[in-house]
Design a protein around this motif. Structure first.
Motif, PDB file in Angstrom:
ATOM      1  N   PHE A   8       2.061  64.992  38.018  1.00 27.59           N
ATOM      2  CA  PHE A   8       3.254  65.822  37.935  1.00 27.59           C
ATOM      3  C   PHE A   8       4.396  65.051  38.558  1.00 27.59           C
ATOM      4  CE2 PHE A   8       6.226  68.989  39.647  1.00 27.59           C
ATOM      5  CZ  PHE A   8       6.581  69.608  38.461  1.00 27.59           C
ATOM      6  N   LYS A   9       5.403  64.765  37.722  1.00 29.01           N
ATOM      7  CA  LYS A   9       6.519  63.917  38.112  1.00 29.01           C
ATOM      8  C   LYS A   9       5.942  62.600  38.616  1.00 29.01           C
ATOM      9  CE  LYS A   9       9.621  67.741  38.517  1.00 29.01           C
ATOM     10  NZ  LYS A   9      10.583  68.507  39.246  1.00 29.01           N
ATOM     11  N   GLN A  10       6.248  62.165  39.830  1.00 28.86           N
ATOM     12  CA  GLN A  10       5.733  60.880  40.297  1.00 28.86           C
ATOM     13  C   GLN A  10       4.424  61.026  41.074  1.00 28.86           C
ATOM     14  OE1 GLN A  10       8.370  62.450  41.644  1.00 28.86           O
ATOM     15  NE2 GLN A  10       8.558  62.019  43.822  1.00 28.86           N
ATOM     16  N   TYR A  11       3.870  62.217  41.156  1.00 30.51           N
ATOM     17  CA  TYR A  11       2.692  62.468  41.986  1.00 30.51           C
ATOM     18  C   TYR A  11       1.404  62.511  41.178  1.00 30.51           C
ATOM     19  CZ  TYR A  11       6.180  64.010  45.369  1.00 30.51           C
ATOM     20  OH  TYR A  11       7.258  64.077  46.214  1.00 30.51           O
ATOM     21  N   LYS A  12       0.397  61.816  41.649  1.00 34.76           N
ATOM     22  CA  LYS A  12      -0.963  62.009  41.152  1.00 34.76           C
ATOM     23  C   LYS A  12      -1.538  63.129  42.001  1.00 34.76           C
ATOM     24  CE  LYS A  12      -1.985  57.552  39.186  1.00 34.76           C
ATOM     25  NZ  LYS A  12      -1.878  57.974  37.816  1.00 34.76           N
ATOM     26  N   CYS A  13      -1.972  64.179  41.327  1.00 40.81           N
ATOM     27  CA  CYS A  13      -2.364  65.393  42.039  1.00 40.81           C
ATOM     28  C   CYS A  13      -3.789  65.814  41.727  1.00 40.81           C
ATOM     29  CB  CYS A  13      -1.446  66.552  41.642  1.00 40.81           C
ATOM     30  SG  CYS A  13       0.294  66.282  41.979  1.00 40.81           S
ATOM     31  N   ILE A  14      -4.348  66.533  42.666  1.00 39.09           N
ATOM     32  CA  ILE A  14      -5.622  67.221  42.483  1.00 39.09           C
ATOM     33  C   ILE A  14      -5.297  68.704  42.441  1.00 39.09           C
ATOM     34  CG2 ILE A  14      -7.861  67.766  43.497  1.00 39.09           C
ATOM     35  CD1 ILE A  14      -7.742  64.972  44.811  1.00 39.09           C
ATOM     36  N   LEU A  15      -5.880  69.387  41.477  1.00 33.96           N
ATOM     37  CA  LEU A  15      -5.658  70.806  41.309  1.00 33.96           C
ATOM     38  C   LEU A  15      -6.620  71.574  42.202  1.00 33.96           C
ATOM     39  CD1 LEU A  15      -4.552  72.662  38.427  1.00 33.96           C
ATOM     40  CD2 LEU A  15      -6.881  73.244  39.044  1.00 33.96           C
ATOM     41  N   LYS A  16      -6.094  72.545  42.939  1.00 32.59           N
ATOM     42  CA  LYS A  16      -6.918  73.428  43.763  1.00 32.59           C
ATOM     43  C   LYS A  16      -6.757  74.855  43.260  1.00 32.59           C
ATOM     44  CE  LYS A  16      -7.280  72.659  48.190  1.00 32.59           C
ATOM     45  NZ  LYS A  16      -6.874  72.541  49.622  1.00 32.59           N
ATOM     46  N   LYS A  17      -7.876  75.499  43.044  1.00 30.43           N
ATOM     47  CA  LYS A  17      -7.882  76.895  42.623  1.00 30.43           C
ATOM     48  C   LYS A  17      -8.158  77.737  43.868  1.00 30.43           C
ATOM     49  CE  LYS A  17     -10.497  79.964  39.643  1.00 30.43           C
ATOM     50  NZ  LYS A  17     -11.653  80.025  38.743  1.00 30.43           N
ATOM     51  N   LEU A  18      -7.208  78.588  44.205  1.00 34.60           N
ATOM     52  CA  LEU A  18      -7.296  79.418  45.398  1.00 34.60           C
ATOM     53  C   LEU A  18      -7.160  80.885  44.998  1.00 34.60           C
ATOM     54  CD1 LEU A  18      -4.768  77.245  47.431  1.00 34.60           C
ATOM     55  CD2 LEU A  18      -7.255  77.119  47.568  1.00 34.60           C
TER      56      LEU A  18
END
Length: 96
Positions: A8-18
């Motif tokens: 997302f944009k410049q970030y490599k992200c990990i998705l967290k389901k809360l």
């Protein structure tokens, strides 16, 4: 939940389901490098009727573009309706 990585944009992200306090699903993106929060992709509107597998996506302000990114990653469906009728935020099915 399996580890889902997206950019997302410049970030490599990990998705967290809360979960929100009212037991609805929340989706948070955290930086894959350091675990710091990048954004919360969902909003909780308690008065909006939702199915157990539905989420409301915040796709404006700092979150602009997150709807497209989550759809392209097959995390959520295309919007099935909009919260607060057509003037509101997209309601999507969670696909994971």
């Amino acid at each position: 939940m399996n580890k889902h990585e997206i950019t997302f944009k410049q970030y490599k992200c990990i998705l967290k389901k809360l979960k929100y306090r009212n037991d609805r699903i929340a989706i948070e993106l955290v930086n894959a490098k350091n675990g710091e929060p990048v954004l919360t992709a969902t909003v909780n509107i308690p008065d909006e009727a939702l199915g157990a597998d539905e989420v409301i996506i915040k796709n404006y302000s700092e979150n602009e573009g997150v709807l497209r990114v989550l759809i392209n990653a097959s995390i959520i469906s295309f919007p099935i309706r909009y919260a607060n009728d057509n003037d509101g935020m997209p309601v999507c099915k969670l696909l994971i």
